[in-house]
Design an enzyme around this catalytic site. Structure first.
Site, PDB file in Angstrom:
ATOM      1  N   ALA A 188      38.951  47.640  39.158  1.00 42.48           N
ATOM      2  CA  ALA A 188      38.293  46.828  40.186  1.00 42.48           C
ATOM      3  C   ALA A 188      38.621  45.349  40.011  1.00 42.48           C
ATOM      4  CB  ALA A 188      36.777  47.044  40.142  1.00 42.48           C
ATOM      5  N   ASP A 189      38.603  44.870  38.785  1.00 47.17           N
ATOM      6  CA  ASP A 189      38.941  43.468  38.542  1.00 47.17           C
ATOM      7  C   ASP A 189      40.379  43.167  38.939  1.00 47.17           C
ATOM      8  OD1 ASP A 189      36.584  42.234  37.478  1.00 47.17           O
ATOM      9  OD2 ASP A 189      36.850  43.387  35.662  1.00 47.17           O
ATOM     10  N   SER A 190      41.304  44.068  38.590  1.00 50.41           N
ATOM     11  CA  SER A 190      42.716  43.824  38.870  1.00 50.41           C
ATOM     12  C   SER A 190      42.993  43.817  40.368  1.00 50.41           C
ATOM     13  CB  SER A 190      43.579  44.890  38.181  1.00 50.41           C
ATOM     14  OG  SER A 190      43.398  44.859  36.791  1.00 50.41           O
ATOM     15  N   THR A 234      40.845  43.196  42.661  1.00 51.59           N
ATOM     16  CA  THR A 234      40.181  42.007  43.206  1.00 51.59           C
ATOM     17  C   THR A 234      41.023  40.769  42.978  1.00 51.59           C
ATOM     18  OG1 THR A 234      37.978  42.962  42.909  1.00 51.59           O
ATOM     19  CG2 THR A 234      38.112  40.564  43.070  1.00 51.59           C
ATOM     20  N   GLY A 235      41.647  40.663  41.793  1.00 51.85           N
ATOM     21  CA  GLY A 235      42.514  39.518  41.536  1.00 51.85           C
ATOM     22  C   GLY A 235      43.668  39.446  42.514  1.00 51.85           C
TER      23      GLY A 235
END
Length: 418
Positions: free
Chosen positions: A177-179, A181-182
């Site tokens: 999810a973080d990747s 989103t980035g």
């Protein structure tokens, strides 16, 4: 102006005229500014004095230096400032006057409490773009809840469909999810920059960590809306195409295989010397294969199990059928194609005392390619250059506030600076 090399003028990087102030921590938002830095953006990163970005303490370290920090914050300059103090707020305000983008990922309301809201930051810079990454976004009933990637992977529906039917929901083994989103934050930043170039006006980009993953999870929304279907866990299978799974060769290697089109499935069967599968009414076309995916996997595993890995690859290449090895990272380091594409690059790192290999810039530009200019910096490595040289803040005032003007050579576990 372009630089000049032995072969002639070298165009400036694509984002050489973009200035970014990164006041974020951890992963999603720093990845956004990493992608911008990869293509030449000038990124100044603010870190908490004495401790720095929390990602310095994530994962593995070597001789006290956090390794993943070196990747996520490559190509940036590190400045230390405590945003909870008047001096820290002043530093951010002054840096924000002449940047295009500010990237942040504090819980909604935090910047406002510090006096760093968009209205304040844009008062002297109306073209400013403020990229705000948070767990649940700046609006809505959950907006003030703490949130991060692991929660988003469950909240957006990923964990529910990941795993085997008789097992628990599974979370990914990396920051999915973080990747994502980035990546999306970098894309939205470029959209906002394009509009800024056209109108001269900035704006706020509000991105919740779960939102990109929700969009990338496929046809779940339309399937539920129109048919009432709730996708369930099905191992490696997809709900819209079959076959799609991993299979084991005779010599114990694993391969990934998918037949997303009818012609692809037919070529797979030809490569496996199993033409009877194409004739079987259970597998004759994609929707029938979806109904009988488990039976199809059994037949494909039988066929694949008759071949060693190298023989299987040759057969699939001859028939232009789709297969790929299930690589671990050691295999990726040995892969000739990835080497030819320069997907992993070595850079010198003074803190580690030698070369450091990491994933290279994604994508190939024919004229203005991206490049990693440096690995992640020491904490506060650019304090003198930015705070004294660029902002003109008195050195003694900075020292009195606990801001070091030279990066320390001593190291602490995962932190890279005492």
């Amino acid at each position: 102006m372009s630089d000049v090399s032995d072969t002639g003028p070298v165009p400036k990087p694509a984002l050489a005229d973009v200035r970014v102030l990164d006041i974020s921590n951890f992963l999603a938002a720093p990845l956004c500014s990493m992608f911008l830095a990869d293509f030449g953006a000038d990124v100044v990163k603010i870190e908490q004095p004495g401790r720095g970005d929390e990602i310095r303490y994530w994962g593995h370290d070597k001789d006290g230096v956090g390794l993943y920090y070196k990747v996520v914050n490559r190509g940036k300059r590190s400045v230390t400032a405590d945003l909870r103090t008047p001096l820290g707020v002043e530093i951010v305000k002054r840096l924000a006057r002449d940047v295009d983008v500010v990237v942040e990922n504090y819980r909604p309301g935090t910047l406002e409490r510090w006096g760093l809201d968009y209205e304040t930051l844009s008062a002297e810079n109306p073209g400013l773009i403020l990229v705000r990454v948070s767990g649940f976004g700046q609006t809505g009933p959950n907006s003030r809840r703490p949130g991060f990637g692991t929660l988003a992977e469950a909240y957006a529906g990923y964990a529910h469909i990941s795993g085997h039917p008789d097992g628990p929901p599974l979370l990914p083994a990396f920051g999915l999810a973080d990747s994502t989103t980035g990546l999306m934050a970098a894309y939205l930043t470029m959209v906002a920059l394009h509009e800024q170039r056209r109108t001269g006006r900035g704006q706020v980009v509000d991105l919740a960590i779960y939102e990109t993953l929700l969009t990338l999870l496929g046809p779940q929304v339309v399937d539920y809306d129109q048919l009432g279907i709730v996708q369930q866990r099905a191992g490696s299978r997809l709900p819209f195409t079959a076959p799609r799974n991993t299979y084991r060769t005779r010599d114990g290697k694993w391969v990934s295989m998918a037949g997303s089109a009818q012609s692809t499935f037919e070529r797979i069967c030809a490569a496996l010397e199993a033409p009877e599968l194409v004739q079987d009414p259970r597998f004759a076309e994609n929707r029938e294969r979806l109904k009988n995916a488990a039976a199809l996997d059994v037949e494909l595993q039988k066929a694949i199990g008759r071949f060693d890995f190298s023989d299987l690859q040759e057969r699939f290449l001859h028939h232009q059928a789709t297969v790929a090895p299930v690589n671990d990272i050691a295999a990726i380091f040995r892969d000739e194609h990835m080497a030819a594409r320069q997907n992993i690059v070595a850079l010198e790192d003074a803190e580690l005392g030698g070369p450091l290999r990491m994933q290279n810039v994604v994508g190939k530009f024919s004229r203005t390619p991206g490049a990693i200019r440096s690995t992640g910096p020491r904490m506060g490595e650019h304090n003198r250059e930015v705070l004294v040289g660029r902002l003109g803040i008195d050195a003694e005032r900075l020292r009195a506030a606990g801001i070091r003007l030279e990066p320390a050579e001593d190291k602490v576990a995962n932190g890279g600076q005492a």
